[in-house]
Design an enzyme around this catalytic site. Structure first.
Site, PDB file in Angstrom:
ATOM      1  N   HIS A 214     -12.511   3.724  10.601  1.00  0.00           N
ATOM      2  CA  HIS A 214     -11.504   3.539   9.559  1.00  0.00           C
ATOM      3  C   HIS A 214     -11.364   4.719   8.608  1.00  0.00           C
ATOM      4  CE1 HIS A 214     -10.249  -0.685  10.102  1.00  0.00           C
ATOM      5  NE2 HIS A 214     -11.478  -0.898  10.529  1.00  0.00           N
TER       6      HIS A 214
ATOM      7  N   LYS B 241      -3.082  -0.195  -4.983  1.00  0.00           N
ATOM      8  CA  LYS B 241      -4.112   0.089  -3.978  1.00  0.00           C
ATOM      9  C   LYS B 241      -5.381   0.546  -4.690  1.00  0.00           C
ATOM     10  CE  LYS B 241      -1.418   3.112  -2.018  1.00  0.00           C
ATOM     11  NZ  LYS B 241      -1.477   2.818  -0.604  1.00  0.00           N
TER      12      LYS B 241
ATOM     13  N   THR C 251      -2.598  -0.687   5.052  1.00  0.00           N
ATOM     14  CA  THR C 251      -1.889  -1.924   5.384  1.00  0.00           C
ATOM     15  C   THR C 251      -0.999  -2.349   4.222  1.00  0.00           C
ATOM     16  OG1 THR C 251      -3.846  -3.197   4.699  1.00  0.00           O
ATOM     17  CG2 THR C 251      -3.558  -2.802   7.063  1.00  0.00           C
TER      18      THR C 251
ATOM     19  N   LYS D 155       2.790  -4.255   4.120  1.00  0.00           N
ATOM     20  CA  LYS D 155       3.109  -5.447   3.325  1.00  0.00           C
ATOM     21  C   LYS D 155       4.337  -5.211   2.457  1.00  0.00           C
ATOM     22  CE  LYS D 155      -1.797  -6.369   3.455  1.00  0.00           C
ATOM     23  NZ  LYS D 155      -3.072  -5.999   2.817  1.00  0.00           N
TER      24      LYS D 155
END
Length: 813
Positions: free
Chosen positions: A355, A546, A655, A659
């Site tokens: 990741h 975020k 992600t 969204k």
């Protein structure tokens, strides 16, 4: 339906009466939430038991998803939604004199994660159950999740997130499933049958791992999978000798030390004690999980020959990669399987998802810490490394530089174990999480590993669960979509493509815009009520929500805000200026000083704008504290512009970008992570692109001169000089000097290099926003073309290309 409503009313009342000993007069709102949750849970339990029985009956191969994070958020509404019972329960509660929304607000977010990694894991569990794959999540039941963020005088202040304070109606304690987990001690060589030798781990301490299960229902099917979380329990609750001698602290010290393992998510690992606790956490949940998987497998198997045919284990980033050494330890030391056979089983069982490309996030542990905490596992990793380097020498004879780049154990003054390399070597499949990220892994970060075993490497672009992120988060937009194209999109998000024909339908776009405005009003009302903040719904809502990190470049966003502030103050923006609310939300790691200072800068600039009558009628900055899943579900449906402005090549996927897109926000972003694929899907003309590309940044890295950009751009220079001079911090003119030093010194994340391109792109955004019809048309196309980014698609790709598992349909029971 009326009959069902009466049944659900009776169920809620029964749980109030018999589980909580309350009646309608004494029951609190929280009591009603608990009774509703128990009623909804009741609907799941039979299906849950039946699902697990069915997996045994059909001898299903199962996927075990190991993650140190599961950012679940609230479960009540999502679970009721997946059961298709939202209307029934809403009406049942109305008849009892309380609203569904009021009750749902009583639930705490299950904050068992830090950001995208944990939220991805939660979305994947939802998709596994919806697609009817036999799947299990495994993690830690942290007593305190991701910290609660408070803002005091503009500074982030952390406080414990005691999410279990009132208990949790969704968890099922499993005291019969408890495993000893060993730490410390030493190894000893002993004779084994057949003239062989084997290693024993002796003189160790033990901690017990106890299971807590959570049901995971699929959407409108009979499948209910399991999330199993481990809590640490002491082997000795109480030492009576110490107590009787008057040493009351020592009497419970062992219990306290043992149970600290599952006390808090991500302890600060700047100290040696913090590093030890973090490694303990990783091994603790991995050891219990591997033993639990083996227990389940051995119910119907006497040998391990079929283990990889029955078991797939996915490592969600490097945190669980010690599982490779743990399975080898069990197979070789406890089961007596020869090393080569054990390694074959292990390698065929594991898959590894990477990741990150940030070197500091690719975990390494010192040999010294391993020798102290996990002495046998150090020996196993050393042997894995020794054998692997023999293969390296055969593949690249005499290439000592490449050998060092492939070694699991490296030396730079101190021997360090590279956990990402262990995960690659020990797995049969390695995947990145966006096409760009996977390319960078193959061509740069893990290039030598790719050359060794190219067949291992693949890509699975991340995805999000549409049930939570559209149906649950944005019910008005969901209803509009269903009214237009039917219900098929709820299980096959690619059907959103049918909306494309509505992008030029003025009536549809008008209704779409009206819903966006209503969502902005709803968010504004929530902020007023809960956050002592507000926003002007008439302004464009520009969101960067975020985790705070320098590579995500909240600083670049703030430099744009300062530029707008200066233009307004100096009269360089006429009446055509597009009014804008710039909303920030996110947490910084507690020990990340620079990131926390950026949060302080945002608050100081927000205050300066709010106090300036020349500016505050057309520009505002709002920081929403304590960002989490539930807040994201409020912000994203209201957002009109999504800030995805990380330095190209640094964001693995993201992600949040998906969204926002699914909820009809347009993106301003770099060619980074999944932005690349979002732009390809929605169309270049419906995406605001700016910035250097990843390959350009790599080429510039050695010669980059940040100060040159500062000197060449007058607006950039003005903004930086204002921060440096104390314009936004008159109480302490040097407060933000560390940020200035970062920018004008090295500027690792190319903020200054991308500034002019970003400003120009933002001007294009403002101009486009003035044309409401065009903006709505673009937003509808973003929604229509976001089907690729469903976690259902991602899970299908894992199932078919990595795990080799099949769906178990309830109709076969």
């Amino acid at each position: 339906m009326q009959k069902n409503i009466k049944i659900f009313q009776e169920s809620i009342i029964e749980h109030l009466t018999y589980d909580l000993a309350k009646d309608k007069y004494s029951a609190t709102t929280r009591d009603k939430y608990t009774a509703l949750s128990l009623s909804a849970r009741e609907q799941l339990v039979k299906r849950w038991i039946k699902t697990q029985q069915q997996y045994y009956e059909v001898k299903a191969k199962r996927i075990y998803y190991l993650s140190l994070e599961f950012l679940l958020g609230r479960l009540l509404r999502n679970y009721i939604l997946n059961q298709g019972l939202t209307d029934e329960y809403s009406k049942a509660l109305n008849a009892l004199g309380v609203t569904y929304e009021e009750i749902a607000e009583q639930e705490w977010d299950a904050g068992l994660g830090n950001g995208g990694l944990g939220r991805l894991a939660a979305c994947f569990l939802d998709s596994l159950a919806t697609l009817e794959y036999p799947g299990y999540g495994y993690g830690i039941r942290y007593e305190f999740g991701i910290f609660s963020q408070k803002i005091i005088d503009g500074y982030q202040v952390e406080s414990p997130d005691n999410w279990l304070r009132y208990g949790n109606p969704w968890e099922f304690p499993r005291p019969e499933l408890i495993y000893p987990v060993r730490f410390y001690g030493r190894t000893n060589t002993v004779s084994a049958p057949g003239g062989r030798y084997k290693m024993q781990w002796i003189d160790y301490d033990e901690v017990m791992a106890m299971a807590y299960d959570y049901p995971v229902p699929g959407y409108k099917n009979e499948t209910v999978n399991t999330l199993r979380l481990w809590a640490a329990k002491s082997t000795r609750e109480f030492n009576l000798d110490y107590f009787n001698s008057g040493d009351y602290v020592k009497a419970v010290e062992s219990k306290s030390n043992s149970e600290s393992i599952s006390k808090v998510l991500y302890p600060n690992d700047h100290s040696l004690a913090g590093k030890e606790l973090r490694l303990k956490q990783q091994y603790f949940f991995v050891s219990a999980t591997i033993r639990d998987i083996i227990r389940r497998y051995k119910k119907f198997h006497k040998s391990y020959r079929e283990f990889p045919s029955e078991v797939a284990i996915q490592l969600n980033d490097t945190h669980p990669s010690i599982a490779i050494a743990e399975l080898m330890h069990i197979l070789v030391d406890e089961e007596g399987i020869a090393w080569d056979d054990a390694w074959g089983i292990t390698n065929k069982t594991f898959g590894y998802t990477n990741h990150t490309v940030l070197p500091e996030a690719l975990e390494t542990w010192s040999e010294g810490l391993f020798a102290y905490l996990l002495p046998r596992h150090l020996q196993i990793i050393q042997e894995i490394n020794r054998r692997f380097l023999i293969q390296v020498d055969e593949r690249f004879p005499g290439d000592w530089g490449r050998r060092d780049g492939l070694a699991i154990i490296t030396s730079n003054g101190e021997n360090m174990i590279n956990m990402a390399r262990l995960a690659i070597v020990g797995s049969h499949a390695v995947n990145g999480v966006s096409e760009l990220h996977s390319t960078i892994l193959k061509e740069s970060v893990f290039n030598s590993f790719y050359l060794m075993t190219p067949e291992k490497f693949t890509n699975v672009t991340n995805g999000i669960a549409p049930r939570r992120w559209l149906m649950h988060a944005n019910p008005k937009l969901s209803a509009l979509i269903t009214d237009a194209i039917g219900e098929g999109w709820k299980k096959n998000l690619e059907e959103l493509r049918l909306l494309e024909s509505y992008a030029d339908d003025k009536d549809f776009c008008k209704r779409f815009g009206k819903i966006k405005r209503e969502n902005k009003d709803t968010l504004n009302n929530y902020l007023k009520l809960h956050c002592e903040a507000s926003l002007n719904p008439e302004f464009m809502l520009d969101c960067q929500a975020k985790r705070f990190h320098e590579y995500k470049r909240q600083l670049l966003n703030i430099l744009h805000v300062i530029t707008l502030y200066n233009r307004l103050r100096e009269g360089r923006e006429g009446s055509s200026f597009t009014p804008r609310t710039v909303l920030f939300a996110g947490k910084s790691a507690p020990g990340y000083y620079v990131s926390k200072l950026i949060i302080k800068l945002i608050h100081n600039i927000s205050a300066a704008i709010a106090d300036d009558p020349m500016v505050n009628k057309r520009l505002e900055v709002v920081f929403v504290p304590n960002y989490g899943v539930t807040l994201a579900q409020r912000i994203m449906p209201a957002a009109e512009l999504s800030e995805q402005i990380s330095t190209a090549g640094y964001e693995a996927s993201g992600t949040g970008n998906m969204k926002f897109t699914l909820n009809g926000a347009l993106t301003i972003g770099t060619l980074d992570g999944a932005n690349v694929e979002i732009r390809e899907e929605v169309g270049e003309e419906n995406f605001f692109l700016f910035g250097l590309k990843a390959e350009e940044i790599m080429q510039m890295s050695s010669s980059y001169n940040a100060r040159w950009y500062y000197e060449q751009n007058s607006e950039l220079r003005q903004a930086i000089d204002q921060i440096a001079s104390g314009y936004f911090s008159p109480e302490n003119s040097k407060l933000f000097n560390p940020l200035i030093d970062t920018l004008l010194g090295y500027d690792r994340f190319f903020v200054l290099a991308d500034f002019a391109l970003y400003i120009a792109c933002q001007e294009k955004v403002s101009e486009t926003y003035k044309n409401e019809d065009e903006w709505n048309r673009m937003a509808v196309l973003n929604v229509a073309r976001s089907g690729k980014f469903s976690s259902d698609r991602a899970i299908r790709e894992y199932a078919e290309n990595i795990w080799n598992i099949s769906a178990v349909h309830s109709s076969t029971a």
